[in-house]
Design a protein around this motif. Sequence first.
Motif, PDB file in Angstrom:
ATOM      1  N   LYS A   1       0.857  -1.176   0.000  1.00  0.00           N
ATOM      2  CA  LYS A   1       0.000   0.000   0.000  1.00  0.00           C
ATOM      3  C   LYS A   1       0.890   1.222   0.000  1.00  0.00           C
ATOM      4  O   LYS A   1       1.918   1.253   0.677  1.00  0.00           O
ATOM      5  N   ILE A   2       0.488   2.234  -0.765  1.00  0.00           N
ATOM      6  CA  ILE A   2       1.262   3.478  -0.800  1.00  0.00           C
ATOM      7  C   ILE A   2       0.317   4.671  -0.730  1.00  0.00           C
ATOM      8  O   ILE A   2      -0.769   4.641  -1.308  1.00  0.00           O
ATOM      9  N   ASN A   3       0.735   5.679   0.006  1.00  0.00           N
ATOM     10  CA  ASN A   3       0.036   6.961   0.062  1.00  0.00           C
ATOM     11  C   ASN A   3       0.929   8.000  -0.604  1.00  0.00           C
ATOM     12  O   ASN A   3       2.092   8.162  -0.202  1.00  0.00           O
ATOM     13  N   PHE A   4       0.392   8.681  -1.591  1.00  0.00           N
ATOM     14  CA  PHE A   4       1.113   9.765  -2.257  1.00  0.00           C
ATOM     15  C   PHE A   4       0.787  11.051  -1.516  1.00  0.00           C
ATOM     16  O   PHE A   4      -0.377  11.450  -1.444  1.00  0.00           O
ATOM     17  N   ILE A   5       1.793  11.713  -0.977  1.00  0.00           N
ATOM     18  CA  ILE A   5       1.595  12.875  -0.126  1.00  0.00           C
ATOM     19  C   ILE A   5       1.684  14.180  -0.898  1.00  0.00           C
ATOM     20  O   ILE A   5       0.898  15.096  -0.679  1.00  0.00           O
ATOM     21  N   LYS A   6       2.655  14.284  -1.795  1.00  0.00           N
ATOM     22  CA  LYS A   6       2.798  15.512  -2.580  1.00  0.00           C
ATOM     23  C   LYS A   6       3.388  15.180  -3.948  1.00  0.00           C
ATOM     24  O   LYS A   6       4.126  14.208  -4.090  1.00  0.00           O
ATOM     25  N   PRO A   7       3.055  15.983  -4.958  1.00  0.00           N
ATOM     26  CA  PRO A   7       3.567  15.696  -6.298  1.00  0.00           C
ATOM     27  C   PRO A   7       5.056  16.029  -6.409  1.00  0.00           C
ATOM     28  O   PRO A   7       5.574  16.856  -5.673  1.00  0.00           O
ATOM     29  N   VAL A   8       5.694  15.358  -7.358  1.00  0.00           N
ATOM     30  CA  VAL A   8       7.114  15.559  -7.630  1.00  0.00           C
ATOM     31  C   VAL A   8       7.274  15.742  -9.132  1.00  0.00           C
ATOM     32  O   VAL A   8       6.641  15.029  -9.919  1.00  0.00           O
ATOM     33  N   TRP A   9       8.112  16.678  -9.528  1.00  0.00           N
ATOM     34  CA  TRP A   9       8.446  16.832 -10.944  1.00  0.00           C
ATOM     35  C   TRP A   9       9.887  16.403 -11.155  1.00  0.00           C
ATOM     36  O   TRP A   9      10.151  15.392 -11.756  1.00  0.00           O
ATOM     37  N   LYS A  10      10.814  17.179 -10.673  1.00  0.00           N
ATOM     38  CA  LYS A  10      12.233  16.824 -10.699  1.00  0.00           C
ATOM     39  C   LYS A  10      12.726  16.924  -9.264  1.00  0.00           C
ATOM     40  O   LYS A  10      12.566  17.957  -8.626  1.00  0.00           O
ATOM     41  N   ALA A  11      13.321  15.848  -8.786  1.00  0.00           N
ATOM     42  CA  ALA A  11      13.789  15.855  -7.402  1.00  0.00           C
ATOM     43  C   ALA A  11      14.710  14.674  -7.150  1.00  0.00           C
ATOM     44  O   ALA A  11      14.629  13.652  -7.830  1.00  0.00           O
ATOM     45  N   ARG A  12      15.558  14.835  -6.181  1.00  0.00           N
ATOM     46  CA  ARG A  12      16.386  13.738  -5.677  1.00  0.00           C
ATOM     47  C   ARG A  12      15.602  13.110  -4.537  1.00  0.00           C
ATOM     48  O   ARG A  12      15.313  13.771  -3.528  1.00  0.00           O
ATOM     49  N   LEU A  13      15.225  11.840  -4.689  1.00  0.00           N
ATOM     50  CA  LEU A  13      14.393  11.164  -3.699  1.00  0.00           C
ATOM     51  C   LEU A  13      15.196  10.092  -2.961  1.00  0.00           C
ATOM     52  O   LEU A  13      16.113   9.494  -3.525  1.00  0.00           O
ATOM     53  N   ARG A  14      14.800   9.874  -1.715  1.00  0.00           N
ATOM     54  CA  ARG A  14      15.414   8.846  -0.886  1.00  0.00           C
ATOM     55  C   ARG A  14      14.294   8.030  -0.236  1.00  0.00           C
ATOM     56  O   ARG A  14      13.484   8.569   0.531  1.00  0.00           O
ATOM     57  N   ALA A  15      14.247   6.759  -0.550  1.00  0.00           N
ATOM     58  CA  ALA A  15      13.265   5.840   0.040  1.00  0.00           C
ATOM     59  C   ALA A  15      13.959   5.065   1.150  1.00  0.00           C
ATOM     60  O   ALA A  15      14.912   4.319   0.890  1.00  0.00           O
ATOM     61  N   THR A  16      13.500   5.267   2.380  1.00  0.00           N
ATOM     62  CA  THR A  16      14.100   4.607   3.532  1.00  0.00           C
ATOM     63  C   THR A  16      13.082   3.631   4.109  1.00  0.00           C
ATOM     64  O   THR A  16      12.003   4.033   4.537  1.00  0.00           O
ATOM     65  N   ALA A  17      13.451   2.360   4.099  1.00  0.00           N
ATOM     66  CA  ALA A  17      12.548   1.302   4.565  1.00  0.00           C
ATOM     67  C   ALA A  17      13.081   0.671   5.838  1.00  0.00           C
ATOM     68  O   ALA A  17      14.302   0.512   6.008  1.00  0.00           O
ATOM     69  N   ASN A  18      12.154   0.304   6.714  1.00  0.00           N
ATOM     70  CA  ASN A  18      12.485  -0.351   7.974  1.00  0.00           C
ATOM     71  C   ASN A  18      11.532  -1.512   8.212  1.00  0.00           C
ATOM     72  O   ASN A  18      10.324  -1.364   8.031  1.00  0.00           O
ATOM     73  N   VAL A  19      12.102  -2.632   8.627  1.00  0.00           N
ATOM     74  CA  VAL A  19      11.279  -3.766   9.028  1.00  0.00           C
ATOM     75  C   VAL A  19      10.675  -3.433  10.387  1.00  0.00           C
ATOM     76  O   VAL A  19      11.395  -3.120  11.331  1.00  0.00           O
TER      77      VAL A  19
END
Length: 145
Positions: free
Chosen positions: A87-105
Amino acid sequence: MPNVRELVKAIANGTATPPPIAKLIGFTVTLAQDGKAIVEFEASERHANPMGSLHGGVLCDIADAAMGMAYASNLNEGETFTTLELKINFIKPVWKARLRATANVIKQGKTIGLVECNVMDEKDQLVAHAACTQMTLRGEIAQGR
């Protein structure tokens, strides 16, 4: 069967080939150990939806990759895994950006686990939040995965 935990660590430290989806989309796994993973990604116009913003499927892909790497980093010899639900919630739109996805068990039981992921932009603002349920596979079921 290769040790999945060692494989994801090797991908993160650059000594193993990343999965084909990483090359296709253009993300990099920078950490995968002890139930945590980080995926970095440069969003550009090549990832746009018809409105010109980052396609939600790409955000889902980088979150899924981070969550899978985090879960895999805790697996034992002979174990693999599969995603049961995401499941994913989109919080704000992105056009050009450096993104970091940080996952934790959050919880990794004998068979079922829960993982969450925050996708942040370069301003450290939340772009998306995802969660998934993973299932650990062993023995014959794990073969070929």
